[in-house]
Design a protein around this motif. Sequence first.
Motif, short mmCIF file in Angstrom:
data_model
loop_
_atom_site.label_atom_id
_atom_site.label_comp_id
_atom_site.label_asym_id
_atom_site.label_seq_id
_atom_site.Cartn_x
_atom_site.Cartn_y
_atom_site.Cartn_z
N GLN A 1 1.00 6.94 -6.84
CA GLN A 1 -0.16 7.80 -7.02
C GLN A 1 0.16 9.24 -6.64
O GLN A 1 -0.22 10.18 -7.35
CB GLN A 1 -1.33 7.28 -6.18
N HIS A 2 0.86 9.42 -5.52
CA HIS A 2 1.19 10.77 -5.06
C HIS A 2 2.16 11.46 -6.03
O HIS A 2 2.05 12.67 -6.27
CB HIS A 2 1.81 10.71 -3.66
N VAL B 1 1.99 1.71 -3.66
CA VAL B 1 0.90 2.22 -4.49
C VAL B 1 0.70 3.72 -4.22
O VAL B 1 0.55 4.52 -5.15
CB VAL B 1 -0.41 1.45 -4.21
N TYR B 2 0.74 4.10 -2.93
CA TYR B 2 0.58 5.52 -2.59
C TYR B 2 1.73 6.35 -3.17
O TYR B 2 1.51 7.46 -3.68
CB TYR B 2 0.54 5.70 -1.08
N GLN C 1 0.82 -1.21 0.00
CA GLN C 1 0.00 0.00 0.00
C GLN C 1 0.85 1.26 0.00
O GLN C 1 0.46 2.29 -0.58
CB GLN C 1 -0.97 0.02 1.18
N GLU D 1 4.08 -1.07 -10.35
CA GLU D 1 3.23 0.10 -10.17
C GLU D 1 3.72 1.29 -10.99
O GLU D 1 2.92 2.05 -11.53
CB GLU D 1 3.13 0.46 -8.69
N LYS E 1 2.76 0.85 -14.72
CA LYS E 1 1.36 1.16 -15.03
C LYS E 1 1.21 2.61 -15.49
O LYS E 1 0.32 2.93 -16.29
CB LYS E 1 0.48 0.91 -13.80
N VAL E 2 2.08 3.47 -14.98
CA VAL E 2 2.08 4.88 -15.38
C VAL E 2 2.94 5.07 -16.62
O VAL E 2 2.52 5.74 -17.59
CB VAL E 2 2.60 5.76 -14.23
N VAL F 1 2.31 10.98 -9.28
CA VAL F 1 1.53 11.39 -10.44
C VAL F 1 0.67 12.61 -10.11
O VAL F 1 0.53 13.54 -10.92
CB VAL F 1 0.65 10.23 -10.94
N GLU F 2 0.12 12.65 -8.91
CA GLU F 2 -0.67 13.81 -8.50
C GLU F 2 0.17 15.09 -8.50
O GLU F 2 -0.31 16.17 -8.87
CB GLU F 2 -1.25 13.58 -7.10
#
Length: 248
Positions: free
Chosen positions: A73-74, A69-70, A66, A122, A125-126, A76-77
Amino acid sequence: MFKDSVVIVTGGAQGIGKGIVLAYAQNSANVVIADINDDLGQQLEKDMLAQGLPALFVKTDVTKEQDIVYLMQHTVEQFGTINILINNAGKFQHKSPYDVTCEEWNYLLQTNLTSAFFCAREAAKVMRNNTRGGAIVSLASTRAEMSEPYTEAYAATKGGIVALTHALARSLGPDRITVNCISPGWIETGDYKALRPIDHTQHLSGRVGVPEDIAQACFYLTNPNNNFVTGINLTVDGGMTKKMIYED
């Protein structure tokens, strides 16, 4: 060369990872420092921003899916994408094979090897949505090919990194993602001036390595113009593994 590229470095708050972080930032990349050490990570981010170097610290325990994954994601944000991932996080263990517990063995595998797979997956995926794909580099070790006593778990993880590298290179190639690894030799991250002359002269290069040597190897393997290079293990050890040593 890396202007506006988004680079994630795991274990980036200290040692070799810190050297890689600084090198990319000094080449105008947006660098994400992923590390479990909150104090060191925040301090490095603060120091870099004060110098005008782009940096973002994300506290990350790479043994936790987790957290990985964060992290992605962070990133990309904050920056919109991921171009480069450097899997550097790792632990060393020196312990007799008679004494290593199952928990210790599994922890080292989780930290050094399993995390590299999940971080790569992960990030990929981006990266697969980027026009030019992306680049993944994992830190293996010359200990994947040779050993000292009592380093079984560490050697196993680094050998696993080499195998994981060519497997991922095959799977992610169609998505324009290169996957390579680097096997450092002796890279001094402490007091370089305290090294003895024999420490340097035993290397064919005439010196012990520094984190910047590994950063330069990362530059080569993540330069978009070098996308023909994938699936390799690049040894950066001052020639030590090429020495023939006889014992009396």
